[in-house]
Design a protein around this motif. Structure first.
Motif, PDB file in Angstrom:
ATOM      1  N   THR A 173     -50.590  33.100  79.820  1.00 46.54           N
ATOM      2  CA  THR A 173     -51.228  32.240  80.821  1.00 46.54           C
ATOM      3  C   THR A 173     -50.862  30.767  80.650  1.00 46.54           C
ATOM      4  O   THR A 173     -51.447  29.905  81.308  1.00 46.54           O
ATOM      5  CB  THR A 173     -52.766  32.377  80.751  1.00 46.54           C
ATOM      6  N   ALA A 174     -49.873  30.476  79.787  1.00 44.53           N
ATOM      7  CA  ALA A 174     -49.591  29.078  79.436  1.00 44.53           C
ATOM      8  C   ALA A 174     -49.172  28.243  80.639  1.00 44.53           C
ATOM      9  O   ALA A 174     -49.570  27.097  80.784  1.00 44.53           O
ATOM     10  CB  ALA A 174     -48.512  29.020  78.358  1.00 44.53           C
ATOM     11  N   ALA A 175     -48.345  28.812  81.527  1.00 42.28           N
ATOM     12  CA  ALA A 175     -47.806  28.036  82.643  1.00 42.28           C
ATOM     13  C   ALA A 175     -48.431  28.426  83.979  1.00 42.28           C
ATOM     14  O   ALA A 175     -47.850  28.169  85.037  1.00 42.28           O
ATOM     15  CB  ALA A 175     -46.290  28.218  82.714  1.00 42.28           C
ATOM     16  N   LEU A 176     -49.615  29.048  83.941  1.00 46.54           N
ATOM     17  CA  LEU A 176     -50.246  29.550  85.161  1.00 46.54           C
ATOM     18  C   LEU A 176     -51.473  28.739  85.527  1.00 46.54           C
ATOM     19  O   LEU A 176     -52.111  28.115  84.677  1.00 46.54           O
ATOM     20  CB  LEU A 176     -50.638  31.023  84.987  1.00 46.54           C
ATOM     21  N   GLY A 177     -51.807  28.757  86.812  1.00 49.44           N
ATOM     22  CA  GLY A 177     -53.024  28.122  87.287  1.00 49.44           C
ATOM     23  C   GLY A 177     -54.243  28.964  86.962  1.00 49.44           C
ATOM     24  O   GLY A 177     -54.145  30.050  86.391  1.00 49.44           O
ATOM     25  N   VAL A 178     -55.404  28.478  87.375  1.00 49.99           N
ATOM     26  CA  VAL A 178     -56.659  29.139  87.035  1.00 49.99           C
ATOM     27  C   VAL A 178     -56.736  30.536  87.645  1.00 49.99           C
ATOM     28  O   VAL A 178     -57.060  31.519  86.966  1.00 49.99           O
ATOM     29  CB  VAL A 178     -57.853  28.284  87.509  1.00 49.99           C
ATOM     30  N   LYS A 179     -56.397  30.647  88.925  1.00 47.33           N
ATOM     31  CA  LYS A 179     -56.507  31.943  89.606  1.00 47.33           C
ATOM     32  C   LYS A 179     -55.514  32.953  89.046  1.00 47.33           C
ATOM     33  O   LYS A 179     -55.869  34.106  88.781  1.00 47.33           O
ATOM     34  CB  LYS A 179     -56.290  31.753  91.110  1.00 47.33           C
ATOM     35  N   GLN A 180     -54.257  32.520  88.852  1.00 48.58           N
ATOM     36  CA  GLN A 180     -53.244  33.433  88.326  1.00 48.58           C
ATOM     37  C   GLN A 180     -53.567  33.830  86.890  1.00 48.58           C
ATOM     38  O   GLN A 180     -53.311  34.977  86.495  1.00 48.58           O
ATOM     39  CB  GLN A 180     -51.863  32.792  88.406  1.00 48.58           C
ATOM     40  N   SER A 181     -54.129  32.922  86.117  1.00 48.08           N
ATOM     41  CA  SER A 181     -54.522  33.262  84.748  1.00 48.08           C
ATOM     42  C   SER A 181     -55.578  34.357  84.751  1.00 48.08           C
ATOM     43  O   SER A 181     -55.536  35.287  83.940  1.00 48.08           O
ATOM     44  CB  SER A 181     -55.060  32.021  84.029  1.00 48.08           C
ATOM     45  N   GLY A 182     -56.519  34.267  85.698  1.00 46.21           N
ATOM     46  CA  GLY A 182     -57.542  35.292  85.817  1.00 46.21           C
ATOM     47  C   GLY A 182     -56.961  36.649  86.154  1.00 46.21           C
ATOM     48  O   GLY A 182     -57.397  37.678  85.629  1.00 46.21           O
ATOM     49  N   VAL A 183     -55.934  36.652  87.023  1.00 43.44           N
ATOM     50  CA  VAL A 183     -55.281  37.915  87.389  1.00 43.44           C
ATOM     51  C   VAL A 183     -54.604  38.537  86.178  1.00 43.44           C
ATOM     52  O   VAL A 183     -54.721  39.744  85.918  1.00 43.44           O
ATOM     53  CB  VAL A 183     -54.261  37.672  88.517  1.00 43.44           C
ATOM     54  N   VAL A 184     -53.884  37.723  85.394  1.00 42.22           N
ATOM     55  CA  VAL A 184     -53.192  38.241  84.217  1.00 42.22           C
ATOM     56  C   VAL A 184     -54.192  38.781  83.197  1.00 42.22           C
ATOM     57  O   VAL A 184     -54.001  39.859  82.626  1.00 42.22           O
ATOM     58  CB  VAL A 184     -52.306  37.145  83.589  1.00 42.22           C
ATOM     59  N   LEU A 185     -55.274  38.056  82.959  1.00 42.43           N
ATOM     60  CA  LEU A 185     -56.276  38.518  82.004  1.00 42.43           C
ATOM     61  C   LEU A 185     -56.913  39.832  82.453  1.00 42.43           C
ATOM     62  O   LEU A 185     -57.281  40.674  81.620  1.00 42.43           O
ATOM     63  CB  LEU A 185     -57.349  37.449  81.817  1.00 42.43           C
TER      64      LEU A 185
END
Length: 285
Positions: A173-185
């Protein structure tokens, strides 16, 4: 139950440089072990040892209870350890299905008529992504057109499909925004629920505490703490990762500066004998 991967007192030295010393880590099926640390903490070295890129110099490295030394990344894959690096190792201009099977392409036919089984790869890629809850518009589109979060999810689904038992994720999630980080998690948690042991490398304690079951903190190559989810709060995890006592010292120093006249730090004391030298220098010649 035997841990899928267990490191005990592992150390790694590059000449006189200590990259890791006395680090222990345990990864069990259906659990997420988070490794936290700032830049230079030793996270990358730890990844390389688990992924088979480097061999440890001291300590023990066990896979399903058997002590081993991985000769190369292929040996790690053969033992069920898949690593997803930050660069994801994808070819941006190739379609999603081609990247999904990159390096492990199934074939059909024999002899000079042997060729890649494109229809199987397209069908399987779409089915596996759907099984992970990823509904792509078209698996024929170049993977470079996907968002960073979608590319991470494709890499996770690929590792699950090829039979990984342990999934190592390097700063997903290092280079991702808040929403995309949530999707990855969300998909990291899905991999855990599928029975995999997950190692999540991150410098974000909020992301770690959201999905993690165990937490290992590294600082300058040594362990700064090891906790389970029930034994530490998010605030304490953040405090320990940020330095804890070092932050307390900094706050005291800032308070002292704020209390000095005009908010400026007091002048340092002159070394002994400096006044005499000043008087001699000011004497007319």
């Amino acid at each position: 139950m035997t841990a899928l991967v267990k490191l005990t007192g592992v150390s790694k030295f590059y000449g006189n440089v200590r990259a890791l010393e006395g680090v222990s880590l345990e990864v069990s099926a259906g659990e997420i072990t988070c490794v936290l640390g700032d830049n230079g903490a030793g996270k990358s070295t730890l990844i390389k040892i688990v992924a088979g890129l480097h061999q440890h110099d001291a300590g023990s490295f066990e896979i399903e209870g058997e002590e081993t030394v991985l000769a190369n990344p292929r040996a790690a894959l053969d033992r069920g350890i898949a690593t997803v690096h930050q660069d994801l190792a994808v070819v941006p201009l190739m379609p999603v299905w081609r990247n999904f099977f990159l390096g492990s392409e199934p074939t059909t036919g024999r002899g000079p008529f042997r060729r890649m089984d494109v229809s199987f790869m397209r069908r399987t890629t779409r089915a596996e992504l759907l099984r992970m809850g990823i509904d792509l518009r078209d698996v024929d589109q170049p993977i470079g057109t996907l968002s960073g979060g979608e590319r991470q999810c494709v890499a996770i689904a690929r590792a699950v499909y090829f039979g990984a038992k342990v999934l190592v994720l390097d700063e997903p999630t290092a280079a991702l925004g808040v929403k995309q980080s949530g999707v990855v998690l969300k998909y990291v948690a899905a991999a855990r629920d599928a029975g995999l042991g997950v190692v999540l490398i991150t410098h974000n304690p909020h992301h770690a505490h959201l999905v993690g079951d165990r937490f290992v903190l590294l600082k300058r190559g040594v362990m700064a703490g090891s906790h389970t989810r029930d034994s530490i709060t998010l605030d304490e995890l953040t405090r320990q990762m940020a330095g804890g006592s070092e932050l307390d010292e900094l706050s005291h120093e800032l308070a002292r500066v704020a209390q000095s006249p005009q908010g400026t730090p007091p002048a340092p004391a002159a070394p002994p004998g400096s006044a005499d030298r000043t008087r001699r220098d000011d004497t007319p010649r």
